[in-house]
Design an enzyme around this catalytic site. Structure first.
Site, mmCIF file in Angstrom:
data_model
loop_
_atom_site.group_PDB
_atom_site.id
_atom_site.type_symbol
_atom_site.label_atom_id
_atom_site.label_comp_id
_atom_site.label_asym_id
_atom_site.label_seq_id
_atom_site.Cartn_x
_atom_site.Cartn_y
_atom_site.Cartn_z
ATOM 1 N N ARG A 156 -11.837 -4.502 -2.456
ATOM 2 C CA ARG A 156 -10.595 -5.013 -1.854
ATOM 3 C C ARG A 156 -10.132 -4.053 -0.802
ATOM 4 O O ARG A 156 -10.339 -4.222 0.323
ATOM 5 C CB ARG A 156 -9.400 -5.540 -2.868
ATOM 6 C CG ARG A 156 -8.578 -6.487 -2.298
ATOM 7 C CD ARG A 156 -7.722 -5.600 -1.546
ATOM 8 N NE ARG A 156 -6.925 -4.721 -2.437
ATOM 9 C CZ ARG A 156 -5.878 -3.764 -2.089
ATOM 10 N NH1 ARG A 156 -5.805 -3.635 -0.831
ATOM 11 N NH2 ARG A 156 -5.350 -2.804 -3.000
ATOM 12 N N ASP A 157 -9.569 -2.895 -1.236
ATOM 13 C CA ASP A 157 -8.848 -1.877 -0.489
ATOM 14 C C ASP A 157 -10.141 -1.242 0.390
ATOM 15 O O ASP A 157 -10.186 -0.964 1.621
ATOM 16 C CB ASP A 157 -8.396 -0.694 -1.283
ATOM 17 C CG ASP A 157 -7.413 -0.343 -0.304
ATOM 18 O OD1 ASP A 157 -7.410 -0.056 0.878
ATOM 19 O OD2 ASP A 157 -6.297 0.363 -0.824
ATOM 20 N N HIS A 207 -11.046 -2.408 4.079
ATOM 21 C CA HIS A 207 -10.531 -1.856 5.186
ATOM 22 C C HIS A 207 -11.537 -1.028 5.685
ATOM 23 O O HIS A 207 -11.897 -0.953 7.065
ATOM 24 C CB HIS A 207 -9.304 -1.049 4.848
ATOM 25 C CG HIS A 207 -8.199 -1.804 4.477
ATOM 26 N ND1 HIS A 207 -7.643 -2.879 5.418
ATOM 27 C CD2 HIS A 207 -7.325 -2.236 3.457
ATOM 28 C CE1 HIS A 207 -6.592 -3.049 5.074
ATOM 29 N NE2 HIS A 207 -6.527 -2.916 3.561
ATOM 30 N N SER A 240 0.711 3.960 -0.562
ATOM 31 C CA SER A 240 0.030 3.546 0.436
ATOM 32 C C SER A 240 -0.129 4.775 1.694
ATOM 33 O O SER A 240 -1.119 4.853 2.328
ATOM 34 C CB SER A 240 0.331 2.470 1.088
ATOM 35 O OG SER A 240 0.855 1.564 -0.119
ATOM 36 N N HIS A 246 -1.608 3.908 -7.700
ATOM 37 C CA HIS A 246 -2.509 3.659 -6.593
ATOM 38 C C HIS A 246 -2.299 4.709 -5.455
ATOM 39 O O HIS A 246 -1.549 4.499 -4.640
ATOM 40 C CB HIS A 246 -2.396 2.211 -6.108
ATOM 41 C CG HIS A 246 -3.233 1.871 -4.909
ATOM 42 N ND1 HIS A 246 -4.560 1.249 -4.926
ATOM 43 C CD2 HIS A 246 -2.985 2.254 -3.549
ATOM 44 C CE1 HIS A 246 -4.841 0.881 -3.754
ATOM 45 N NE2 HIS A 246 -4.270 1.591 -3.175
ATOM 46 N N HIS A 302 -3.435 7.327 -2.301
ATOM 47 C CA HIS A 302 -4.237 7.393 -1.222
ATOM 48 C C HIS A 302 -4.244 9.028 -0.805
ATOM 49 O O HIS A 302 -3.578 9.768 -1.474
ATOM 50 C CB HIS A 302 -3.740 6.671 0.142
ATOM 51 C CG HIS A 302 -4.121 5.313 0.227
ATOM 52 N ND1 HIS A 302 -5.117 4.823 0.869
ATOM 53 C CD2 HIS A 302 -3.789 4.116 -0.429
ATOM 54 C CE1 HIS A 302 -5.323 3.496 0.701
ATOM 55 N NE2 HIS A 302 -4.372 2.980 -0.287
ATOM 56 N N TYR A 329 2.738 4.290 7.781
ATOM 57 C CA TYR A 329 1.609 3.244 7.372
ATOM 58 C C TYR A 329 0.334 3.454 8.332
ATOM 59 O O TYR A 329 0.592 3.588 9.645
ATOM 60 C CB TYR A 329 2.334 1.894 7.259
ATOM 61 C CG TYR A 329 1.208 0.991 6.529
ATOM 62 C CD1 TYR A 329 1.368 1.110 5.103
ATOM 63 C CD2 TYR A 329 0.517 0.086 7.233
ATOM 64 C CE1 TYR A 329 0.549 0.119 4.582
ATOM 65 C CE2 TYR A 329 -0.288 -0.791 6.490
ATOM 66 C CZ TYR A 329 -0.044 -0.713 5.168
ATOM 67 O OH TYR A 329 -1.042 -1.583 4.302
#
Lengths: 336, 336
Positions: free
Chosen positions: A12-13, A16, A166, A193, A195, A285
């Protein structure tokens, strides 16, 4: 020492990193390898979740249904999950997911907007799914704000609350403070989660687990938005080294990483470049990188100074007008 | 919040990633950019330090003197340093380094063998250099052992003691315990040199600094042995985010990373692959990867199981015979 439920978000991620071009074949091969390795939950879909495939954020070659069916047919023991951002994803998408065998629904929204997840969390629950309230950009909210939002998610029936950092902005002490505040506010488990923009994805996982997080996200080879996620095979090795219990087998997950890499070859692994580093440092972001470059060129200002300004303004997704406004201001400053 | 002295090792440890082929041109351009950015100490040379250029570990295209002259002529404010492993490097090498303007000498040895550094530390001191006792593979020694070794280094006149966690094996709590033990044993400052095999280079730096380390090593784009070092530009961003004081400028160091990357293009950045991950997990020195592959093929055993065995045997550099012995044992096991 904690018992960890590992949630792999490669499919899923990681989409990207692959410009949302994952195919049912890639999903099937990777999900099978993750299942064999003993990963607990495998999240699948467009990078922006159910219904995310569109011209604005990137259209994929397959439907959500095709990707999910490929995953569900590949697993023997792992649960297959989806991410859904209300607005992108609809009730009908949830129903389709449940129908093809998806049993985990993570309903995601900006970290201060838990309210918008209520209907979808309740619908997923009605469909018999394990449900998760997922707070995006959790590094933009204070520990107290996150505790309050987590209480809302708990009241909507979420089985656990997931803090998604994120931007990869937080240092371990800041992650610990957020997990602690949420732990003191709710009875449901907590997930994390990370990054990797500041190279702290793994360090922050260990800090989160030390404070009581028990659901941990990662992705094979670190595929994911920005500088990428925590690299699943590395996270599992580090968790085991730190004495925590993870069901997944280390050699098995290393095999899964190889199988996935072969599927997406020659796509390189994400690294921390100056763009993702600066976005992480400034807490902006990752999606802003293109508007920033464009505005900096148009208004002839330093894109790096612009990113720092956006961080100070605490922009959230879809505030691209602020980019232009700040670029214009910087442009004036530099020509005076 | 601590004041950090940043030691960039791109032009020495990063030479491993570049198969020891750094040229005076690469060194000059990169050292100039690091100096402009405000890095405090720039370490230069063959990956294995002064005198390291040989057929056994890799011959470089230039002499130590040529590389050091290139660095010394490029800097205006930073100090230029060397690494010397007694045996590879001789007194004459130290004298040459001092003559061309090198002012920092880090004398390195396995973490339990501080004794062998005494003569070189004293000679460097006599030459007027800032001297550092550098303990390799510090993750293979206990906190108590490191404390004892650090006391020896202090007694030899070292200006600080550097713990090099060469395998990238430790988790933050283990790093903290080692820095703490050394801090309680000596009065001189403490430095830390991480590797990224478990994705913890940056997390471990923050843990080390929280315990009192004030000299921190990193390398641009993470270039370095195994899975690479802490990425200098990322480490500096993370240290600043955590509230520590670092002289180097963030945009300047990002520029330096770009300049270095251009110099060595198309060499990719180090990533954590399954090999370096497993070596880190098992605490086995990166140089063993080739003997392991060779022995696993010859004796038809699982190279991964072999690496774990070597970790249990706590092999140090130059024990390649143990690789064959363990491969033979594994081979017998698997055919029975």
């Amino acid at each position: 020492m904690a018992k960890i439920t590992f949630v792999d978000v490669t499919l899923r991620d990681g989409n990207h990193t692959y410009r949302h071009q994952f195919t049912p074949e890639i999903v099937h091969a990777t999900a099978a390898a993750l299942d064999t390795a003993g990963v607990d939950i495998i999240e699948v879909g467009h990078g922006d979740g159910l219904g995310g495939s569109c011209l604005h954020v990137g259209r994929g070659p397959s439907t959500d249904r095709q990707l999910l069916e490929a995953a569900c047919s590949a697993v023997k023991r792992a649960k297959v999950g989806i991410l859904l951002l209300p607005g992108f994803g609809l009730f009908a998408d949830l129903e389709m997911a449940a129908e093809v065998g998806v049993s985990v629904a993570r309903i995601a929204t900006h970290c201060t907007e838990a309210d918008v997840t209520e209907q979808h969390l309740r619908r997923a629950k009605d469909l018999g799914m394990f449900t998760v309230g997922y707070l995006i950009s959790a590094g933009m909210a204070s520990p107290e704000q996150l505790a309050e939002q987590a209480q809302k998610l708990e009241s909507y029936g979420a089985d656990y609350v997931n803090l998604a950092e994120s931007q990869g902005h937080l240092v371990p002490g800041e992650v610990a403070a957020r997990i602690r505040a949420v732990r003191q506010a709710v009875k449901i488990p907590i997930g994390f989660h990370p990054h990797n923009n500041l190279g702290l994805a793994i360090g922050n996982i260990l800090a989160a687990v030390d404070e009581g997080a028990t659901f941990i996200d990662g992705s094979l080879k670190g595929f994911g938005g920005g500088a990428g996620n925590a690299q699943t095979e590395v996270a599992i090795a580090a968790l085991k080294r730190a004495g925590h219990e993870v069901e997944a087998d280390l050699f098995g997950i290393m095999d899964a990483a190889d199988i996935f890499a072969q599927q997406v070859a020659p796509q390189p692994m994400p690294v921390i470049d100056n763009d993702s580093l600066l976005m992480g440092y400034a807490n902006v972001y990752g999606g802003y990188i293109h508007p920033v470059r464009h505005a900096a060129e148009t208004y002839r200002c330093d894109p790096r100074a612009l990113v720092l300004r956006l961080g100070e303004r605490k922009v959230v997704a879809a505030q691209e007008d602020v980019v232009i406004e700040e670029a214009q201001k910087l442009s004036c400053t530099s020509t005076n």
